[in-house]
Design a protein around this motif. Structure first.
Motif, PDB file in Angstrom:
ATOM      1  N   UNK A  92       0.831  -1.204   0.000  1.00  0.00           N
ATOM      2  CA  UNK A  92       0.000   0.000   0.000  1.00  0.00           C
ATOM      3  C   UNK A  92       0.871   1.262   0.000  1.00  0.00           C
ATOM      4  N   UNK A  93       1.952   1.236   0.756  1.00  0.00           N
ATOM      5  CA  UNK A  93       2.850   2.390   0.807  1.00  0.00           C
ATOM      6  C   UNK A  93       3.519   2.614  -0.550  1.00  0.00           C
ATOM      7  N   UNK A 104       3.091   6.004  -2.893  1.00  0.00           N
ATOM      8  CA  UNK A 104       4.203   6.759  -3.476  1.00  0.00           C
ATOM      9  C   UNK A 104       4.123   6.718  -4.999  1.00  0.00           C
ATOM     10  N   UNK A 105       3.880   5.537  -5.544  1.00  0.00           N
ATOM     11  CA  UNK A 105       3.864   5.370  -6.991  1.00  0.00           C
ATOM     12  C   UNK A 105       2.707   6.052  -7.685  1.00  0.00           C
ATOM     13  N   UNK A 106       1.643   6.346  -6.963  1.00  0.00           N
ATOM     14  CA  UNK A 106       0.482   7.002  -7.564  1.00  0.00           C
ATOM     15  C   UNK A 106       0.735   8.478  -7.849  1.00  0.00           C
ATOM     16  N   UNK A 107       1.837   8.993  -7.330  1.00  0.00           N
ATOM     17  CA  UNK A 107       2.153  10.411  -7.508  1.00  0.00           C
ATOM     18  C   UNK A 107       3.184  10.589  -8.608  1.00  0.00           C
ATOM     19  N   UNK A 157       4.485  12.404   6.256  1.00  0.00           N
ATOM     20  CA  UNK A 157       4.931  12.642   4.876  1.00  0.00           C
ATOM     21  C   UNK A 157       5.370  11.317   4.256  1.00  0.00           C
ATOM     22  N   UNK A 158       6.121  10.512   5.010  1.00  0.00           N
ATOM     23  CA  UNK A 158       6.572   9.221   4.507  1.00  0.00           C
ATOM     24  C   UNK A 158       5.423   8.298   4.157  1.00  0.00           C
ATOM     25  N   UNK A 159       4.318   8.434   4.870  1.00  0.00           N
ATOM     26  CA  UNK A 159       3.113   7.650   4.577  1.00  0.00           C
ATOM     27  C   UNK A 159       2.266   8.297   3.475  1.00  0.00           C
ATOM     28  N   UNK A 160       2.761   9.408   2.927  1.00  0.00           N
ATOM     29  CA  UNK A 160       2.096  10.173   1.870  1.00  0.00           C
ATOM     30  C   UNK A 160       0.689  10.578   2.319  1.00  0.00           C
ATOM     31  N   UNK A 161       0.645  11.152   3.497  1.00  0.00           N
ATOM     32  CA  UNK A 161      -0.612  11.651   4.065  1.00  0.00           C
ATOM     33  C   UNK A 161      -0.674  13.166   3.852  1.00  0.00           C
ATOM     34  N   UNK A 195      -7.915   8.741  -7.052  1.00  0.00           N
ATOM     35  CA  UNK A 195      -7.950   7.861  -8.221  1.00  0.00           C
ATOM     36  C   UNK A 195      -8.311   6.447  -7.792  1.00  0.00           C
ATOM     37  N   UNK A 196      -9.021   5.728  -8.641  1.00  0.00           N
ATOM     38  CA  UNK A 196      -9.371   4.344  -8.275  1.00  0.00           C
ATOM     39  C   UNK A 196      -8.113   3.501  -8.122  1.00  0.00           C
ATOM     40  N   UNK A 197      -8.133   2.651  -7.126  1.00  0.00           N
ATOM     41  CA  UNK A 197      -7.016   1.747  -6.869  1.00  0.00           C
ATOM     42  C   UNK A 197      -6.995   0.666  -7.937  1.00  0.00           C
ATOM     43  N   UNK A 198      -5.794   0.225  -8.287  1.00  0.00           N
ATOM     44  CA  UNK A 198      -5.654  -0.872  -9.231  1.00  0.00           C
ATOM     45  C   UNK A 198      -6.178  -2.148  -8.575  1.00  0.00           C
ATOM     46  N   UNK A 199      -6.866  -2.906  -9.339  1.00  0.00           N
ATOM     47  CA  UNK A 199      -7.425  -4.159  -8.798  1.00  0.00           C
ATOM     48  C   UNK A 199      -6.290  -5.131  -8.510  1.00  0.00           C
TER      49      UNK A 199
END
Length: 147
Positions: free
Chosen positions: A4-5, A9-12, A72-76, A139-143
């Motif tokens: 999930x982490x 990160x990768x979604x940004x 920040x590390x948890x991308x919150x 954004x929708x999460x990848x299945x």
């Protein structure tokens, strides 16, 4: 949690990941600096500042800096705002508490440049970073592949 982490990160976009990484480095360095001050000087490490609120604030950064770094590390998004609030206050407190240098030895103000530049970096990028992270969260999460 690790997947999930990585996903958060990768979604940004790349620029946002770099900014988040710089936030982490700066907040971690700040944590280390304040811990070192407390190890050297104990609870009165900031007694050179005559204003008690400044002394209390600088001691509190031992908790606030790492809290902001973790968020920040948890991308919150909360981490971005906390980092911004901490840095704006930290830079302001440093300049206010050290204002006598303007009169006594202006060259000493060069010591405040790193924290000032980092604080400006955090403040300048807080809104665009927040928007980007918020957009990535919506954004929708990848299945996940089914087993």
């Amino acid at each position: 949690m690790g997947f999930e982490l990585r996903e958060r990160w990768g979604a940004n976009p790349l620029w946002a990941r770099w900014v988040l990484a710089v936030y982490l480095v700066g907040l971690t360095e700040g944590t280390g600096s304040h811990i070192a001050d407390l190890v050297r000087g104990g609870i009165h490490a900031y007694a050179a500042f005559p204003q008690l609120p400044l002394q209390v604030f600088f001691v509190s950064l031992v908790l606030l800096d790492p809290l902001a770094a973790v968020l920040v590390g948890l991308v919150r998004r909360e981490g971005i705002w906390l980092a911004n609030a901490v840095m704006v206050t930290d830079v302001s407190a440093n300049w206010w508490g050290n204002r006598h240098w303007l009169r006594d030895d202006p060259a000493q103000l060069l010591c405040l440049l790193p924290i000032t530049f980092f604080g400006l970096f955090v403040a300048a990028l807080a809104v665009p970073l927040h928007r980007t992270v918020a957009g990535a969260e919506s954004r929708p999460k990848a299945a996940l592949p089914s087993a």
